[in-house]
Design an enzyme around this catalytic site. Structure first.
Site, PDB file in Angstrom:
ATOM      1  N   TYR A  75       0.838  -1.211   0.000  1.00 42.69           N
ATOM      2  CA  TYR A  75       0.000   0.000   0.000  1.00 42.69           C
ATOM      3  C   TYR A  75       0.867   1.253   0.000  1.00 42.69           C
ATOM      4  O   TYR A  75       0.638   2.192  -0.751  1.00 42.69           O
ATOM      5  CB  TYR A  75      -0.914  -0.010   1.231  1.00 42.69           C
ATOM      6  CG  TYR A  75      -1.938   1.099   1.235  1.00 42.69           C
ATOM      7  CD1 TYR A  75      -3.252   0.857   0.797  1.00 42.69           C
ATOM      8  CD2 TYR A  75      -1.617   2.381   1.670  1.00 42.69           C
ATOM      9  CE1 TYR A  75      -4.196   1.864   0.795  1.00 42.69           C
ATOM     10  CE2 TYR A  75      -2.562   3.396   1.661  1.00 42.69           C
ATOM     11  CZ  TYR A  75      -3.847   3.146   1.226  1.00 42.69           C
ATOM     12  OH  TYR A  75      -4.783   4.143   1.214  1.00 42.69           O
ATOM     13  N   PHE A 127      -6.976  19.639 -24.840  1.00 42.37           N
ATOM     14  CA  PHE A 127      -7.765  18.446 -25.166  1.00 42.37           C
ATOM     15  C   PHE A 127      -9.108  18.555 -24.426  1.00 42.37           C
ATOM     16  O   PHE A 127      -9.202  19.278 -23.429  1.00 42.37           O
ATOM     17  CB  PHE A 127      -7.001  17.176 -24.745  1.00 42.37           C
ATOM     18  CG  PHE A 127      -7.776  15.929 -25.047  1.00 42.37           C
ATOM     19  CD1 PHE A 127      -8.047  15.574 -26.354  1.00 42.37           C
ATOM     20  CD2 PHE A 127      -8.270  15.131 -24.021  1.00 42.37           C
ATOM     21  CE1 PHE A 127      -8.801  14.446 -26.631  1.00 42.37           C
ATOM     22  CE2 PHE A 127      -9.022  13.993 -24.294  1.00 42.37           C
ATOM     23  CZ  PHE A 127      -9.285  13.651 -25.604  1.00 42.37           C
ATOM     24  N   ASP A 128     -10.143  17.856 -24.910  1.00 43.02           N
ATOM     25  CA  ASP A 128     -11.516  17.996 -24.347  1.00 43.02           C
ATOM     26  C   ASP A 128     -11.571  17.825 -22.832  1.00 43.02           C
ATOM     27  O   ASP A 128     -12.254  18.579 -22.152  1.00 43.02           O
ATOM     28  CB  ASP A 128     -12.540  16.967 -24.836  1.00 43.02           C
ATOM     29  CG  ASP A 128     -12.300  16.374 -26.171  1.00 43.02           C
ATOM     30  OD1 ASP A 128     -11.382  16.820 -26.872  1.00 43.02           O
ATOM     31  OD2 ASP A 128     -13.047  15.464 -26.518  1.00 43.02           O
ATOM     32  N   ASP A 218       1.206  18.964 -21.424  1.00 39.65           N
ATOM     33  CA  ASP A 218       0.281  17.830 -21.410  1.00 39.65           C
ATOM     34  C   ASP A 218       0.952  16.832 -22.353  1.00 39.65           C
ATOM     35  O   ASP A 218       0.841  16.930 -23.569  1.00 39.65           O
ATOM     36  CB  ASP A 218      -1.091  18.288 -21.913  1.00 39.65           C
ATOM     37  CG  ASP A 218      -2.069  17.131 -22.054  1.00 39.65           C
ATOM     38  OD1 ASP A 218      -1.656  15.972 -21.884  1.00 39.65           O
ATOM     39  OD2 ASP A 218      -3.249  17.383 -22.353  1.00 39.65           O
ATOM     40  N   ALA A 220       1.007  13.525 -23.117  1.00 41.37           N
ATOM     41  CA  ALA A 220       0.501  12.184 -23.443  1.00 41.37           C
ATOM     42  C   ALA A 220       1.285  11.539 -24.595  1.00 41.37           C
ATOM     43  O   ALA A 220       1.527  10.339 -24.593  1.00 41.37           O
ATOM     44  CB  ALA A 220      -0.984  12.259 -23.793  1.00 41.37           C
ATOM     45  N   LYS A 261      -1.119   6.482 -23.485  1.00 39.63           N
ATOM     46  CA  LYS A 261      -0.616   6.726 -24.838  1.00 39.63           C
ATOM     47  C   LYS A 261       0.875   6.327 -24.879  1.00 39.63           C
ATOM     48  O   LYS A 261       1.202   5.166 -24.985  1.00 39.63           O
ATOM     49  CB  LYS A 261      -0.816   8.196 -25.229  1.00 39.63           C
ATOM     50  CG  LYS A 261      -2.269   8.555 -25.576  1.00 39.63           C
ATOM     51  CD  LYS A 261      -3.099   8.850 -24.380  1.00 39.63           C
ATOM     52  CE  LYS A 261      -4.447   9.421 -24.723  1.00 39.63           C
ATOM     53  NZ  LYS A 261      -5.271   9.630 -23.530  1.00 39.63           N
ATOM     54  N   HIS A 452     -22.256  13.116 -27.533  1.00 35.21           N
ATOM     55  CA  HIS A 452     -21.799  12.128 -28.520  1.00 35.21           C
ATOM     56  C   HIS A 452     -21.720  10.719 -27.959  1.00 35.21           C
ATOM     57  O   HIS A 452     -21.833   9.753 -28.702  1.00 35.21           O
ATOM     58  CB  HIS A 452     -20.453  12.541 -29.127  1.00 35.21           C
ATOM     59  CG  HIS A 452     -19.351  12.713 -28.135  1.00 35.21           C
ATOM     60  ND1 HIS A 452     -19.396  13.645 -27.135  1.00 35.21           N
ATOM     61  CD2 HIS A 452     -18.165  12.077 -27.988  1.00 35.21           C
ATOM     62  CE1 HIS A 452     -18.282  13.578 -26.421  1.00 35.21           C
ATOM     63  NE2 HIS A 452     -17.521  12.626 -26.910  1.00 35.21           N
TER      64      HIS A 452
HETATM   65  N1  F0G Z   1      -4.577  14.977 -22.769  1.00 37.36           N
HETATM   66  C1  F0G Z   1      -4.539  14.545 -24.045  1.00 37.36           C
HETATM   67  C2  F0G Z   1      -3.714  15.264 -25.039  1.00 37.36           C
HETATM   68  C3  F0G Z   1      -5.288  13.405 -24.409  1.00 37.36           C
HETATM   69  O1  F0G Z   1      -5.257  12.989 -25.667  1.00 37.36           O
HETATM   70  C4  F0G Z   1      -6.053  12.741 -23.435  1.00 37.36           C
HETATM   71  C5  F0G Z   1      -6.860  11.573 -23.772  1.00 37.36           C
HETATM   72  C6  F0G Z   1      -6.050  13.243 -22.111  1.00 37.36           C
HETATM   73  C7  F0G Z   1      -5.281  14.357 -21.825  1.00 37.36           C
HETATM   74  C8  F0G Z   1      -6.847  12.595 -21.018  1.00 37.36           C
HETATM   75  O2  F0G Z   1      -6.260  11.411 -20.641  1.00 37.36           O
HETATM   76  O3  F0G Z   1      -7.957   9.650 -21.224  1.00 37.36           O
HETATM   77  O4  F0G Z   1      -6.050   9.186 -19.672  1.00 37.36           O
HETATM   78  O5  F0G Z   1      -7.917  10.629 -18.936  1.00 37.36           O
HETATM   79  N2  F0G Z   1      -7.146  11.251 -24.964  1.00 37.36           N
HETATM   80  C9  F0G Z   1      -7.901  10.083 -25.387  1.00 37.36           C
HETATM   81  C10 F0G Z   1      -8.124  10.140 -26.871  1.00 37.36           C
HETATM   82  C11 F0G Z   1      -9.152   9.813 -24.626  1.00 37.36           C
HETATM   83  O6  F0G Z   1      -8.875   9.282 -27.399  1.00 37.36           O
HETATM   84  O7  F0G Z   1      -7.542  10.987 -27.552  1.00 37.36           O
HETATM   85  P1  F0G Z   1      -7.101  10.142 -20.097  1.00 37.36           P
END
Ligand code: F0G
Length: 461
Positions: A75, A127-128, A218, A220, A261, A452
């Site tokens: 833990y 990102f969204d 960010d 990823a 990623k 969506h």
């Molecule tokens: N930042 C970027 C640039 C991303 O592409 C994503 C996720 C996230 C943050 C959020 O990360 O999914 O681990 O919580 N992108 C995925 C996509 C969902 O399909 O492009 P997460």
């Protein structure tokens, strides 16, 4: 003598396989109708080639599976945490390393600490989930993509860059004290998986230093971005990709990563920085919502696999294959006259559905229509980035046309081979010849938030 073979091969051999979902067109028509023309509602076993996302869908290596078996599940203070921390510190240079279960958990925690009403977060493009977490905190997310990023047809090496002059104008207007953070998303997922140049990162750093604004990445897809710098930016061709990646992090004050990623794992992430005040607050939030500070919502084995993945992803043979396979798909589509965001991105190809299907009006979801046709004819699943996903509506609840209508074909890492990609190209070739037969869609019902994922649609008459 050194041969210069042209064929790009997958730089791995396959140890474990999984069958694909093979269906007939009749099956798929039934599946599509039952799913109300929403590909999120389809069982994955009914999909042949799944290009919905590159997130958490990659194949782990034998070494990573080995790490899974040796993961320490203590833990507190697990050995796997220290392996994870060492790897991230070595790569990024940041002292404070906080594990989280995925990228958006890092975003929720970070913006919980630094966001809030009256604040602005500036970025090349959020990102969204980043935007949603910034806005959830009460702050506003402002995008400053480089000029030319929205000119999809015209190739340029670094369409993921930020427009630094526009950023500076905004900082002067709103006051630097109201801007707690600048975020550079590498690569820029929202605008085609396009890379950011080192020169642009340096420029953004200089701007942030001038106004005292911390800069985070960010990250990823940091390895794909670093490899593009090696390929495309003057002065980097001879540099090891790892060194380029380290340099990118050196320009920033912190970073967060969806490890799903470029850490080549199915689940995980981290938040890392030097700021002790922010990290102390973030750890408090972490304990509240994710878990203790040495596991943060992950199992010890996940931490182990991430540490290994972060090393593997910087293998230049892997990156060569990775970037080359997205380019191969993009070139194949262009040969059939299918318009894409050009050049292809690092993690996939974005098809410009508005341009491809001019007979489908803006109110009839051209990108969603194309995504459904791709599934119906070929069993291929992509994702709409258009009016349905952006989800803007008028007072009567009718969807408003979005600025772009794209279908993203995101490529899982180390999962599909060239023949799978050849198949995707062939299906697009057929669609290009028969596109007049693709019908638009109308919405029957859709929830207010993130429509969506669960909207129900049907073909227009
Ligand atoms: N930042 C970027 C640039 C991303 O592409 C994503 C996720 C996230 C943050 C959020 O990360 O999914 O681990 O919580 N992108 C995925 C996509 C969902 O399909 O492009 P997460």
């Amino acid at each position: 003598m050194q041969h210069n073979w042209k064929t790009i091969i997958e730089p791995f051999k396959i140890k474990s396989v999984e069958p694909l979902g093979i269906t007939t067109r009749e099956d798929r028509l039934r599946v599509l109708e039952a799913a109300h023309y929403n590909l999120f509602n389809i069982k994955a076993e009914k999909v042949l080639i799944d290009l919905l996302t590159d997130s958490g869908t990659g194949a782990m290596s034998a070494a990573q599976w080995g790490g899974i078996m040796t993961g320490d599940e203590s833990y507190a203070g697990a050995r796997s945490y220290y392996n994870f921390e060492r790897e991230i510190k070595g790569l990024t240079g940041f002292d404070e390393v906080i594990p989280v279960h995925q990228g958006r958990a890092a975003e929720k925690i970070l913006f919980g600490v630094i966001g809030g009403k009256g604040k602005y977060i500036i970025s090349n493009s959020h990102f969204d989930t980043t935007r949603a977490n910034v806005e959830y905190s009460g702050a506003q997310a402002m995008d400053f993509p480089a000029k030319g990023a929205l000119d999809f047809d015209k190739p340029a090496p670094f369409k993921g860059n930020a427009d630094i002059a526009a950023m500076e104008k905004f900082i002067r207007e709103k006051g630097a004290k109201n801007i707690p953070l600048c975020v550079m998303t590498v690569t820029n997922n929202s605008l085609g998986g396009q890379p950011v140049s080192m020169e642009n990162l340096k420029g953004v750093q200089a701007l942030c230093l001038k106004y005292g604004i911390p800069l985070f990445l960010d990250c990823a897809r940091f390895a794909e971005n670093a490899y593009f710098i090696k390929l495309r930016e003057k002065g980097y061709a001879q540099r090891p990709v790892r060194e380029i990646a380290e340099k990118m992090f050196e320009l920033a004050d912190g970073a967060w990563m969806s490890a799903k990623k470029d850490a080549l794992v199915n689940m995980g992430g981290f938040l890392a920085m030097n700021n002790k005040d922010w990290s102390a607050k973030a750890r408090q939030m972490l304990i509240l919502t994710e878990g203790f500070s040495t596991y943060g919502g992950l199992a010890g084995r996940d931490l182990e696999a991430i540490a290994i993945g972060l090393r593997e992803v910087l293998d230049e043979n892997y990156l060569h294959y990775r970037i080359r396979s997205a380019a191969y798909l993009g070139e194949g589509l262009l040969k059939h006259g299918v318009p894409i965001i050009n050049p292809p991105g690092g993690h996939g190809v974005y098809v410009n559905a508005r341009k491809f299907l001019p007979h489908i009006g803006p109110g009839q979801f051209p990108a969603q229509s194309l995504a459904c046709a791709l599934y119906l004819e070929g069993g291929i699943r992509g994702v709409e980035i258009g009016s349905l996903m952006f989800g803007r509506r008028d007072a009567g609840g009718n969807f408003l046309p979005a600025a772009m209508e794209l279908v993203r074909l995101a490529m899982p890492r180390r999962v599909y081979t060239q023949s799978h990609i050849d198949y995707v190209i062939e299906v697009f070739g057929w669609l290009a010849k028969n596109k007049k037969g693709i019908k638009g869609l109308q919405v029957m019902e859709a929830p207010a938030i993130l429509p969506h994922f669960s909207a129900k649609l049907k073909p227009v008459k």
